[in-house]
Design a protein around this motif. Structure first.
Motif, PDB file in Angstrom:
ATOM      1  N   GLN A 198      -2.689  96.885  19.045  1.00 48.41           N
ATOM      2  CA  GLN A 198      -3.010  95.511  19.411  1.00 48.41           C
ATOM      3  C   GLN A 198      -1.749  94.655  19.505  1.00 48.41           C
ATOM      4  N   PHE A 199      -0.721  94.990  18.701  1.00 44.64           N
ATOM      5  CA  PHE A 199       0.476  94.165  18.603  1.00 44.64           C
ATOM      6  C   PHE A 199       1.737  95.022  18.640  1.00 44.64           C
ATOM      7  N   MET A 200       2.843  94.399  19.069  1.00 45.83           N
ATOM      8  CA  MET A 200       4.150  95.048  19.121  1.00 45.83           C
ATOM      9  C   MET A 200       5.204  93.995  18.777  1.00 45.83           C
TER      10      MET A 200
ATOM     11  N   VAL B 189       3.644  90.390  19.636  1.00 40.25           N
ATOM     12  CA  VAL B 189       3.086  90.193  20.967  1.00 40.25           C
ATOM     13  C   VAL B 189       1.733  90.881  21.001  1.00 40.25           C
ATOM     14  N   ARG B 190       0.680  90.112  21.233  1.00 36.20           N
ATOM     15  CA  ARG B 190      -0.683  90.656  21.288  1.00 36.20           C
ATOM     16  C   ARG B 190      -0.934  91.226  22.674  1.00 36.20           C
ATOM     17  N   LYS B 191      -1.723  92.276  22.758  1.00 37.19           N
ATOM     18  CA  LYS B 191      -1.896  92.962  24.037  1.00 37.19           C
ATOM     19  C   LYS B 191      -2.447  92.058  25.134  1.00 37.19           C
TER      20      LYS B 191
ATOM     21  N   VAL C  54      11.491  99.050  16.713  1.00 36.49           N
ATOM     22  CA  VAL C  54      10.298  98.528  17.379  1.00 36.49           C
ATOM     23  C   VAL C  54       9.098  98.994  16.572  1.00 36.49           C
ATOM     24  N   GLU C  55       8.181  98.065  16.303  1.00 35.65           N
ATOM     25  CA  GLU C  55       7.017  98.362  15.481  1.00 35.65           C
ATOM     26  C   GLU C  55       5.728  98.022  16.214  1.00 35.65           C
ATOM     27  N   ILE C  56       4.639  98.689  15.822  1.00 37.10           N
ATOM     28  CA  ILE C  56       3.316  98.388  16.358  1.00 37.10           C
ATOM     29  C   ILE C  56       2.359  98.128  15.207  1.00 37.10           C
ATOM     30  N   SER C  57       1.264  97.416  15.529  1.00 37.22           N
ATOM     31  CA  SER C  57       0.272  97.076  14.510  1.00 37.22           C
ATOM     32  C   SER C  57      -1.108  97.006  15.134  1.00 37.22           C
ATOM     33  N   HIS C  58      -2.116  97.300  14.342  1.00 43.16           N
ATOM     34  CA  HIS C  58      -3.498  97.151  14.785  1.00 43.16           C
ATOM     35  C   HIS C  58      -4.089  95.818  14.352  1.00 43.16           C
ATOM     36  N   ASP C  59      -3.420  95.126  13.387  1.00 37.00           N
ATOM     37  CA  ASP C  59      -3.992  93.894  12.840  1.00 37.00           C
ATOM     38  C   ASP C  59      -2.997  92.747  12.654  1.00 37.00           C
ATOM     39  N   ASP C  60      -1.756  92.899  13.083  1.00 33.99           N
ATOM     40  CA  ASP C  60      -0.700  91.884  12.949  1.00 33.99           C
ATOM     41  C   ASP C  60      -0.295  91.650  11.492  1.00 33.99           C
ATOM     42  N   THR C  61      -0.673  92.565  10.596  1.00 32.32           N
ATOM     43  CA  THR C  61      -0.299  92.485   9.189  1.00 32.32           C
ATOM     44  C   THR C  61       0.404  93.753   8.738  1.00 32.32           C
TER      45      THR C  61
END
Length: 92
Positions: free
Chosen positions: A73-75, A15-17, A44-51
């Protein structure tokens, strides 16, 4: 925002912010997790680049409510190790 819906051993969509409307993913987020875990664990994970994904420290094996505060940026949510699981994850 739904992160995982009635899923068994699945990784939910990232899910993008911007999908949060006017909310930024850099404030307090409350995560609700419930359903049938089937012996599995929800993370639950988070990402700054969706990779590249990073663990938030949530590892639920029973229903619960968790508060997170971070910048990302992403969750997404994942259910692993379940047999016949049906778990829901909602972030607000």
């Amino acid at each position: 925002m739904k992160l995982l819906t009635n899923s068994d051993n699945a990784t939910g969509p990232s899910v993008r912010k911007e999908q949060w409307g006017n909310r930024e993913l850099d404030q307090l987020i409350t995560v609700y997790i419930w359903g049938t875990f089937g012996g599995g664990t929800v993370t639950v994970e988070i990402s700054h680049d969706d990779t590249n994904w990073f663990d938030t420290g949530i590892a639920a094996t029973v229903k619960g409510v968790f508060n997170l505060e971070f910048r990302a940026q992403f969750m997404r949510a994942k259910l692993a190790g379940a047999t016949g699981g049906s778990v829901n994850v909602l972030a607000v």
